[in-house]
Motif scaffolding. Structure first.
Motif, PDB file in Angstrom:
ATOM      1  N   ASN A 250       0.838  -1.192   0.000  1.00 22.89           N
ATOM      2  CA  ASN A 250       0.000   0.000   0.000  1.00 22.89           C
ATOM      3  C   ASN A 250       0.881   1.252   0.000  1.00 22.89           C
ATOM      4  OD1 ASN A 250      -1.368   2.236   1.613  1.00 22.89           O
ATOM      5  ND2 ASN A 250      -3.092   0.896   1.097  1.00 22.89           N
ATOM      6  N   ILE A 251       0.664   2.128  -0.960  1.00 25.50           N
ATOM      7  CA  ILE A 251       1.526   3.304  -1.134  1.00 25.50           C
ATOM      8  C   ILE A 251       1.485   4.237   0.080  1.00 25.50           C
ATOM      9  CG2 ILE A 251      -0.190   4.625  -2.415  1.00 25.50           C
ATOM     10  CD1 ILE A 251       2.175   5.812  -4.049  1.00 25.50           C
ATOM     11  N   ASP A 252       0.326   4.396   0.701  1.00 21.06           N
ATOM     12  CA  ASP A 252       0.236   5.276   1.865  1.00 21.06           C
ATOM     13  C   ASP A 252       1.033   4.708   3.034  1.00 21.06           C
ATOM     14  OD1 ASP A 252      -1.392   7.118   0.536  1.00 21.06           O
ATOM     15  OD2 ASP A 252      -3.202   6.001   1.058  1.00 21.06           O
ATOM     16  N   LEU A 253       0.958   3.396   3.205  1.00 22.44           N
ATOM     17  CA  LEU A 253       1.720   2.743   4.264  1.00 22.44           C
ATOM     18  C   LEU A 253       3.212   2.836   3.976  1.00 22.44           C
ATOM     19  CD1 LEU A 253       1.568   1.176   6.877  1.00 22.44           C
ATOM     20  CD2 LEU A 253       1.256  -0.919   5.549  1.00 22.44           C
ATOM     21  N   LEU A 254       3.584   2.645   2.712  1.00 21.52           N
ATOM     22  CA  LEU A 254       4.987   2.741   2.317  1.00 21.52           C
ATOM     23  C   LEU A 254       5.525   4.157   2.560  1.00 21.52           C
ATOM     24  CD1 LEU A 254       7.325   1.146   0.991  1.00 21.52           C
ATOM     25  CD2 LEU A 254       6.477   1.954  -1.215  1.00 21.52           C
TER      26      LEU A 254
ATOM     27  N   SER B  71       4.392   6.323   4.683  1.00 22.82           N
ATOM     28  CA  SER B  71       4.466   6.516   6.130  1.00 22.82           C
ATOM     29  C   SER B  71       5.710   5.847   6.713  1.00 22.82           C
ATOM     30  CB  SER B  71       3.196   5.954   6.766  1.00 22.82           C
ATOM     31  OG  SER B  71       3.287   6.021   8.158  1.00 22.82           O
ATOM     32  N   LEU B  72       5.998   4.647   6.246  1.00 25.43           N
ATOM     33  CA  LEU B  72       7.181   3.929   6.741  1.00 25.43           C
ATOM     34  C   LEU B  72       8.466   4.658   6.376  1.00 25.43           C
ATOM     35  CD1 LEU B  72       6.139   0.274   5.999  1.00 25.43           C
ATOM     36  CD2 LEU B  72       6.507   1.296   8.230  1.00 25.43           C
ATOM     37  N   TYR B  73       8.546   5.136   5.151  1.00 22.42           N
ATOM     38  CA  TYR B  73       9.745   5.882   4.739  1.00 22.42           C
ATOM     39  C   TYR B  73       9.909   7.139   5.588  1.00 22.42           C
ATOM     40  CZ  TYR B  73      11.717   3.480   0.674  1.00 22.42           C
ATOM     41  OH  TYR B  73      12.371   2.600  -0.135  1.00 22.42           O
ATOM     42  N   SER B  74       8.798   7.825   5.856  1.00 25.29           N
ATOM     43  CA  SER B  74       8.909   9.060   6.630  1.00 25.29           C
ATOM     44  C   SER B  74       9.289   8.783   8.077  1.00 25.29           C
ATOM     45  CB  SER B  74       7.626   9.880   6.553  1.00 25.29           C
ATOM     46  OG  SER B  74       6.569   9.207   7.195  1.00 25.29           O
ATOM     47  N   THR B  75       8.798   7.677   8.659  1.00 23.22           N
ATOM     48  CA  THR B  75       9.174   7.376  10.042  1.00 23.22           C
ATOM     49  C   THR B  75      10.642   6.993  10.141  1.00 23.22           C
ATOM     50  OG1 THR B  75       8.453   5.066   9.886  1.00 23.22           O
ATOM     51  CG2 THR B  75       6.858   6.654  10.744  1.00 23.22           C
TER      52      THR B  75
ATOM     53  N   HIS C  38      16.008   0.034   9.399  1.00 21.60           N
ATOM     54  CA  HIS C  38      16.097  -1.347   8.916  1.00 21.60           C
ATOM     55  C   HIS C  38      16.494  -1.365   7.445  1.00 21.60           C
ATOM     56  CE1 HIS C  38      14.272  -3.183  12.466  1.00 21.60           C
ATOM     57  NE2 HIS C  38      13.481  -2.122  12.514  1.00 21.60           N
ATOM     58  N   LEU C  39      16.051  -0.353   6.712  1.00 24.77           N
ATOM     59  CA  LEU C  39      16.349  -0.314   5.285  1.00 24.77           C
ATOM     60  C   LEU C  39      17.840  -0.115   5.010  1.00 24.77           C
ATOM     61  CD1 LEU C  39      13.335   1.845   4.070  1.00 24.77           C
ATOM     62  CD2 LEU C  39      13.592  -0.638   3.926  1.00 24.77           C
ATOM     63  N   LEU C  40      18.562   0.458   5.958  1.00 26.75           N
ATOM     64  CA  LEU C  40      19.995   0.714   5.775  1.00 26.75           C
ATOM     65  C   LEU C  40      20.890  -0.346   6.415  1.00 26.75           C
ATOM     66  CD1 LEU C  40      20.102   4.569   6.440  1.00 26.75           C
ATOM     67  CD2 LEU C  40      20.044   3.388   4.243  1.00 26.75           C
TER      68      LEU C  40
ATOM     69  N   ARG D 220      15.938   3.902  -3.336  1.00 24.97           N
ATOM     70  CA  ARG D 220      15.140   4.640  -2.349  1.00 24.97           C
ATOM     71  C   ARG D 220      14.631   5.959  -2.932  1.00 24.97           C
ATOM     72  NH1 ARG D 220      19.463   3.145   0.791  1.00 24.97           N
ATOM     73  NH2 ARG D 220      20.217   5.285   0.912  1.00 24.97           N
ATOM     74  N   ALA D 221      15.445   6.613  -3.728  1.00 22.19           N
ATOM     75  CA  ALA D 221      15.029   7.884  -4.337  1.00 22.19           C
ATOM     76  C   ALA D 221      13.839   7.668  -5.265  1.00 22.19           C
ATOM     77  CB  ALA D 221      16.199   8.495  -5.109  1.00 22.19           C
ATOM     78  N   LEU D 222      13.874   6.610  -6.065  1.00 21.74           N
ATOM     79  CA  LEU D 222      12.766   6.335  -6.972  1.00 21.74           C
ATOM     80  C   LEU D 222      11.477   6.031  -6.195  1.00 21.74           C
ATOM     81  CD1 LEU D 222      14.731   4.230  -9.595  1.00 21.74           C
ATOM     82  CD2 LEU D 222      13.591   6.418 -10.035  1.00 21.74           C
ATOM     83  N   VAL D 223      11.590   5.261  -5.122  1.00 27.12           N
ATOM     84  CA  VAL D 223      10.411   4.945  -4.309  1.00 27.12           C
ATOM     85  C   VAL D 223       9.888   6.208  -3.618  1.00 27.12           C
ATOM     86  CG1 VAL D 223       9.555   3.664  -2.300  1.00 27.12           C
ATOM     87  CG2 VAL D 223      11.041   2.523  -3.958  1.00 27.12           C
ATOM     88  N   SER D 224      10.784   7.002  -3.066  1.00 26.74           N
ATOM     89  CA  SER D 224      10.370   8.242  -2.391  1.00 26.74           C
ATOM     90  C   SER D 224       9.644   9.175  -3.349  1.00 26.74           C
ATOM     91  CB  SER D 224      11.584   8.959  -1.793  1.00 26.74           C
ATOM     92  OG  SER D 224      12.183   8.173  -0.806  1.00 26.74           O
ATOM     93  N   ASP D 225      10.181   9.330  -4.552  1.00 30.66           N
ATOM     94  CA  ASP D 225       9.562  10.206  -5.540  1.00 30.66           C
ATOM     95  C   ASP D 225       8.183   9.683  -5.947  1.00 30.66           C
ATOM     96  OD1 ASP D 225       9.980  12.601  -7.301  1.00 30.66           O
ATOM     97  OD2 ASP D 225       9.575  11.085  -8.838  1.00 30.66           O
ATOM     98  N   TRP D 226       8.083   8.371  -6.095  1.00 28.70           N
ATOM     99  CA  TRP D 226       6.802   7.752  -6.439  1.00 28.70           C
ATOM    100  C   TRP D 226       5.771   8.017  -5.337  1.00 28.70           C
ATOM    101  CZ3 TRP D 226       4.598   2.878  -4.576  1.00 28.70           C
ATOM    102  CH2 TRP D 226       3.516   2.429  -5.337  1.00 28.70           C
ATOM    103  N   CYS D 227       6.193   7.892  -4.089  1.00 29.43           N
ATOM    104  CA  CYS D 227       5.297   8.168  -2.954  1.00 29.43           C
ATOM    105  C   CYS D 227       4.892   9.638  -2.929  1.00 29.43           C
ATOM    106  CB  CYS D 227       5.957   7.783  -1.628  1.00 29.43           C
ATOM    107  SG  CYS D 227       6.122   6.000  -1.368  1.00 29.43           S
TER     108      CYS D 227
END
Length: 194
Positions: free
Chosen positions: A100-104, A106-110, A119-121, A162-169
């Motif tokens: 879910n894009i909204d959840l994604l 939110s997770l990136y922002s937290t 965890h992603l790093l 990560r940049a591509l995912v962030s921009d998509w979000c």
């Protein structure tokens, strides 16, 4: 064997949770829904997780499991540079279709405000080990530049993903993440091609 069984139970809980988060939304998913879909028990759920919120920290586990699947499906003789592009396209397509894009978002922002290490790093993730192996293989084959350290190529690749995912979000999913990644990632990585 016991360790594999525990991993299997935890894995079923995690994958069921993320499927339900996508289908019903995070708030619409209950612990009982997750238990039912995963075919586990309340005891098993609470053995691994104190609350549903703790499942949000398992995104890297879902991603790493999918990277293992992708690695198993890649032809060993495939060009290493092409392997990186393949992984990127397939992963971003899966994220677009199953998370879910909204959840994604939110997770990136937290991850930005969390005081704990992201965890992603985490360089101990299967993701980073896989990328390191592919880059090292590509350097040995003469397909990826050897004057840049494996760890630096991997770090840059992960940053681009990560940049591509962030921009998509940020764009609220107005375009296909997989297709946009297929278009952009070759340009982003061209510097490392031998």
């Amino acid at each position: 064997m016991e360790k594999d069984a525990r991993k299997s139970v935890k894995g079923r809980i995690v994958s069921s949770a993320w499927q339900l988060f996508y289908e019903k939304g995070y708030n619409g998913t209950t612990v009982d829904d997750i238990i039912e879909m995963s075919g586990t028990s309340k005891g098993s759920f609470y053995y691994y997780f104190s609350t549903k919120d703790e499942l949000l920290n398992t995104l890297s586990m879902i991603l790493d499991d999918y990277y293992e699947e992708l690695e198993a499906n890649m032809e060993p003789e495939m060009n290493s540079f092409s392997k990186l592009l393949y992984l990127n396209y397939k992963m971003h397509t899966m994220m677009e279709e199953k998370i879910n894009i909204d959840l994604l978002a939110s997770l990136y922002s937290t991850q930005l405000v969390s005081e704990k290490q992201s965890h992603l790093l985490d360089r101990n993730r299967n993701y980073y080990r896989l990328l390191d192996r592919i880059v090292e293989e590509g350097q040995k084959r003469g397909q990826i530049r050897t004057d840049v350290a494996v760890s630096e190529v991997t770090r840059y690749y992960a940053m681009c993903e990560r940049a591509l995912v962030s921009d998509w979000c940020l764009n609220k999913g107005r375009y296909s993440l997989g297709e946009y990644s297929r278009e952009c990632m070759p340009y982003m990585l061209e510097h490392f091609k031998a």
